[in-house]
Design a protein around this motif. Sequence first.
Motif, PDB file in Angstrom:
ATOM      1  N   LEU A 201      41.904  36.261  43.830  1.00  0.00           N
ATOM      2  CA  LEU A 201      41.137  37.366  44.054  1.00  0.00           C
ATOM      3  C   LEU A 201      41.722  38.527  43.660  1.00  0.00           C
ATOM      4  CD1 LEU A 201      39.250  36.082  47.416  1.00  0.00           C
ATOM      5  CD2 LEU A 201      38.710  36.014  44.700  1.00  0.00           C
ATOM      6  N   THR A 202      43.163  38.861  44.319  1.00  0.00           N
ATOM      7  CA  THR A 202      43.603  40.063  44.042  1.00  0.00           C
ATOM      8  C   THR A 202      45.231  40.047  43.817  1.00  0.00           C
ATOM      9  OG1 THR A 202      44.010  40.884  46.658  1.00  0.00           O
ATOM     10  CG2 THR A 202      41.906  41.507  45.290  1.00  0.00           C
ATOM     11  N   GLY A 209      42.067  40.974  49.084  1.00  0.00           N
ATOM     12  CA  GLY A 209      41.954  39.422  48.658  1.00  0.00           C
ATOM     13  C   GLY A 209      41.569  38.577  49.952  1.00  0.00           C
ATOM     14  N   SER A 212      37.582  39.903  51.664  1.00  0.00           N
ATOM     15  CA  SER A 212      36.192  40.313  51.230  1.00  0.00           C
ATOM     16  C   SER A 212      35.583  38.878  50.450  1.00  0.00           C
ATOM     17  CB  SER A 212      36.789  41.040  49.815  1.00  0.00           C
ATOM     18  OG  SER A 212      37.602  42.319  50.023  1.00  0.00           O
ATOM     19  N   ASP A 214      32.702  38.638  49.397  1.00  0.00           N
ATOM     20  CA  ASP A 214      31.935  39.032  48.237  1.00  0.00           C
ATOM     21  C   ASP A 214      32.690  38.579  47.027  1.00  0.00           C
ATOM     22  OD1 ASP A 214      33.450  41.305  48.959  1.00  0.00           O
ATOM     23  OD2 ASP A 214      32.468  42.657  47.645  1.00  0.00           O
ATOM     24  N   LYS A 215      34.125  38.834  47.149  1.00  0.00           N
ATOM     25  CA  LYS A 215      35.217  38.654  46.092  1.00  0.00           C
ATOM     26  C   LYS A 215      35.316  37.051  45.978  1.00  0.00           C
ATOM     27  CE  LYS A 215      38.113  42.812  46.462  1.00  0.00           C
ATOM     28  NZ  LYS A 215      37.566  43.316  45.119  1.00  0.00           N
ATOM     29  N   ALA A 219      34.142  34.537  42.823  1.00  0.00           N
ATOM     30  CA  ALA A 219      34.987  33.553  42.189  1.00  0.00           C
ATOM     31  C   ALA A 219      34.676  32.310  42.162  1.00  0.00           C
ATOM     32  CB  ALA A 219      36.451  33.656  42.905  1.00  0.00           C
ATOM     33  N   SER A 238      37.939  35.917  52.987  1.00  0.00           N
ATOM     34  CA  SER A 238      37.237  35.874  51.634  1.00  0.00           C
ATOM     35  C   SER A 238      36.795  34.423  51.529  1.00  0.00           C
ATOM     36  CB  SER A 238      38.143  36.571  50.554  1.00  0.00           C
ATOM     37  OG  SER A 238      38.530  37.439  50.507  1.00  0.00           O
TER      38      SER A 238
END
Length: 348
Positions: A201-202, A209, A212, A214-215, A219, A238
Motif C-alpha cells: 500500500l505504501t 499503509g 488506511s 480505504d487503501k 488494493a 488497512s
Amino acid sequence: MRRISKLTRVAVGAASLALAATACGGTSSEDGGDDGGDKGLALAYDIGGRGDQSFNDAAFAGLEQAKKEFGYQTQDIEPTEGETDADKEQRLASLAKQGYDPVIGVGFAYGPAMKAVAAKYPDTTFGIVDSVVEGKNVASLVFAENEASYLAGVAAAKATKTKVVGFVGGVDVPLIHKFQAGYEQGVKDTDPKVKVIPQYLTQTAEEGGFSSPDKGKAAAEGQIEKKADVVYQAAGLSGQGVIEAAATAGVWAIGVDSDQYRQEALAKYKDHILTSALKDIDGAVYALAKSVEDGKPLSGTHTFDLKSDGVGLSDSNPKYAEVAGLKDAVAKAKAGIIDGSIKVRSEP
C-alpha cells in the motif's frame, strides 16, 4: 537464543473501546493516575492503534489477561499521527518514570526509542514486539511470520478456483516481506500453476499503509478485478478494507495476527474470512508480564515459531473444513516445517 514454548493463548476480541486523549496520545487506562498501588504492564501501540482487530488488539488481549490475573494497574497508549522517534522515546520514558513495569513497545517502529530509553531506566523491564533491541533489560519478542504465512499460502492454493490469489502488504518493509515470502512459497509448493499478485500500500508507515482501510479496500478490489479469489492481507488496520472488499465480491480473505473470523467488528464479513495467519502476540505480552511478576524478568531475543505454537493458522470458520484437501495439506505442511524438511524463505 531462548524460546518460550506453549504460551497461554488469550481470546482476542474485547477491543474497539473509546479512547481518551492525553498529551502522549489516547489512553484507555481505567485506573486513572497514580493511586499508590503497584503498577504493572503498560503498552505503547503501533500505528493503527487499538481497534485494528489484528496486531494491536492481540497485544491488548495479553494486557487484559495480565491485569485480570495480577490485579495491578495497567495502561495502554495510542500513537499520534506523524510522530517522530523522539515522541516515541518520550512516551516510553513517561511510562517507565510513572513506575510501569514492564513497558512494551508494540511494533518495530519503537526500536530506536526503546534502545535509548531502556539504557536510562535499567531497573525497568522493556519489551518490543517484532524487532530486536539489545539491552540487559530488554526482551525482544519476534515471530516466524513466514511460517504462518506459508500455511496461509497452502490454504489459498487449495481454496482458489481461478488459480489467481492476492497478497496485500501494508508497508514495503522487511517485516512484511516475511509474510509475502512465506505466502508465495506456500502457494507455489502446493500448486505451481497458481499466480500470486503481490501489492504494497505504501513505502513508509507515515503514508498510512497500516492505518488506511480505504487503501486496503482499493488494493483488494484491483486484485479481485484481475481474477484473484483469495486475498491475504498483512496490513494492520488497512486489512479491514481488504476483508470488506473480499466479502463484497464474494471471494475469500485471509486474516492476519489475530483470528479475524472471531473479531466482533468484522462479524458481518466473517463468512468470507477463510482463515487467519496467527501470531501469539497476546501470549508473548502476557509471558513477559508474568516473568516480571514472578521476579524473573525475561531479556534477550525470544522467537515464537510453529514448533513453539507461537504462530499458526486458524480453523474457526466451518467452511475451512469444507475446502477439499485443505485441512490435510496444511497439517502436512506444518509437520514439514516443524521437522525441518520444509525450509521457509524470509525474503520474496
